[in-house]
Design an enzyme around this catalytic site. Sequence first.
Site, PDB file in Angstrom:
ATOM      1  N   LYS A 281      43.962  45.662  45.057  1.00 50.77           N
ATOM      2  CA  LYS A 281      44.872  44.706  44.414  1.00 50.77           C
ATOM      3  C   LYS A 281      44.947  44.956  42.910  1.00 50.77           C
ATOM      4  O   LYS A 281      46.028  44.870  42.308  1.00 50.77           O
ATOM      5  CB  LYS A 281      44.417  43.267  44.720  1.00 50.77           C
ATOM      6  CG  LYS A 281      44.650  42.879  46.189  1.00 50.77           C
ATOM      7  CD  LYS A 281      43.911  41.616  46.611  1.00 50.77           C
ATOM      8  CE  LYS A 281      44.065  41.386  48.122  1.00 50.77           C
ATOM      9  NZ  LYS A 281      43.205  40.300  48.642  1.00 50.77           N
TER      10      LYS A 281
ATOM     11  N   GLN B 116      38.934  36.200  46.299  1.00 53.93           N
ATOM     12  CA  GLN B 116      38.796  37.043  47.493  1.00 53.93           C
ATOM     13  C   GLN B 116      37.951  36.289  48.521  1.00 53.93           C
ATOM     14  O   GLN B 116      36.914  35.719  48.192  1.00 53.93           O
ATOM     15  CB  GLN B 116      38.137  38.382  47.108  1.00 53.93           C
ATOM     16  CG  GLN B 116      38.037  39.374  48.257  1.00 53.93           C
ATOM     17  CD  GLN B 116      39.406  39.836  48.759  1.00 53.93           C
ATOM     18  OE1 GLN B 116      40.335  40.002  47.967  1.00 53.93           O
ATOM     19  NE2 GLN B 116      39.544  39.999  50.066  1.00 53.93           N
TER      20      GLN B 116
ATOM     21  N   ASP C  29      48.030  33.154  45.536  1.00 49.26           N
ATOM     22  CA  ASP C  29      47.616  33.597  46.871  1.00 49.26           C
ATOM     23  C   ASP C  29      47.889  32.503  47.917  1.00 49.26           C
ATOM     24  O   ASP C  29      47.682  32.708  49.113  1.00 49.26           O
ATOM     25  CB  ASP C  29      46.119  33.946  46.829  1.00 49.26           C
ATOM     26  CG  ASP C  29      45.686  34.833  47.995  1.00 49.26           C
ATOM     27  OD1 ASP C  29      46.529  35.598  48.507  1.00 49.26           O
ATOM     28  OD2 ASP C  29      44.503  34.762  48.389  1.00 49.26           O
TER      29      ASP C  29
END
Lengths: 286, 286
Positions: A57, A101, A124
């Site tokens: 990413k 994450q 996200d």
Amino acid sequence: MPTAQAQLMNGTDLARTLIDDTARRAAALTRDQHVVPTLATVLVGDDPASVTYVRMKQKRCERAGLRSEHVALPASTSTAQLVDALGVLSADPGIHGILLQHPVGDHIDERAAFDAIAPEKDVDGVTSQSFAAMALGGNGFASCTPGGIIRLLDHYAVDPAGMHAVVVGRSPILGRPVGMLLLGRNATVTYCHSHTRNLGSIVSAADLLVAAVGKPNFIVGEDIKPGAVVIDAGYNAGNIGDVEFSSARTRASLITPVPGGVGPMTIATLLAQTIDAAEPQTTAGE
Amino acid sequence: MPTAQAQLMNGTDLARTLIDDTARRAAALTRDQHVVPTLATVLVGDDPASVTYVRMKQKRCERAGLRSEHVALPASTSTAQLVDALGVLSADPGIHGILLQHPVGDHIDERAAFDAIAPEKDVDGVTSQSFAAMALGGNGFASCTPGGIIRLLDHYAVDPAGMHAVVVGRSPILGRPVGMLLLGRNATVTYCHSHTRNLGSIVSAADLLVAAVGKPNFIVGEDIKPGAVVIDAGYNAGNIGDVEFSSARTRASLITPVPGGVGPMTIATLLAQTIDAAEPQTTAGE
């Protein structure tokens, strides 16, 4: 007799288009407003797969002209410490988007951690606020894989209205939100999961199938309704999806390959949403 | 030959039990902590049906030993003014629960108004935070009708796990949340609505049917699967539900009557959740 073959939904190409557009927007922000759109990546512990994902990413950010700022926390980090760290990033005007994450480890309350991210930086799409926005139609960021799936459907002119969409899998960042987004697009939506009986017969009624269960070849090709649109959001070891691709392809009208279907759209959506977040945040300060 | 008849799910009796328990808890709070659990009712305008509903809720509060405090706002109230008023109530330590009577009128952003209610006082379960808690399994109040339905199912020992639950209707305070609650109880869940094709065939696959569409006798009895559990959350003019009761009753195993099924559970859940809200709020101050 030649077998009919579904058209492939090319996520690699569509993601490239979206990332090119994102890069142009990032360059404009940097040039005109002297603000480099910045994604904070937060990693708890050093799980090798998570480390790889975060690095990937970060690299994609760099290539698109976004800055990424990494926050590495030890595996022993508590929920309270993680919530604090996310609160600091949420308050930092130099950070436009935040990616935690996950999974974050069993000793951490993942929901509390997600909800420590300011909704306007939740690129996200993991906060409760973002979920409710997807489900109820308000303002908020989509979870990246569901959001990427909707972009793919739109690109291939698939209108879910009136379709019977069957979602196999009900995770809070994939199955549940993609079902809610499809309901918002006026599909009839069925959620299937590990307790579902007669899965095959439910799948065979699907005009639009989203496989999001994480088990290789879990959906057998013969259960696919002829002409169905098949979205395979599974990504298992050996580049194998959740759907038996070769047999499903002979029945579906449109199908995402694995790899090269849903996967590239997830990260492209993350980058695009980081710019979406940066644009109002920077202009609001003028 | 006598026709088999489904057992009735008696919401009136179960609601009475719940309200009796709520009254005991309210009395204990008042006696031991000198705090009278208080529900603020907020009404914008003077729609006669809304006025009636609010009065009924206030009366039920009084009977159960809860205080209700009414805030009447003119029909011309703007979104910003309503948000402000709800913010004041959210910050008021004398208010434990907040009910915004809806619909609030087309000129108001209802979602923004709902989300101005502090989640810990959202005893009607209308905020985004509460929705996400219902959908994702976190802490939060249920929307009252969905919460009441789950209480009814529990009371009649209906375990949704593995059942195919079909929810007809997708409103943000009824259809959508009840489907999410049933998914959390491990049902396979299908959402149907005005764009659904072949509604009858989907309904006929339902082990558990929730009708929440607001159209009298919309679900015909012959579509009910023999042995199904039928929850009729419709309440239409003339005390008519969404399901053809007399014919559905000959096929279902359990069915809610209208009136006397879901309806009484909604208000009982509101009162019970007001005490749930008052107990931690008062003890937290010690």
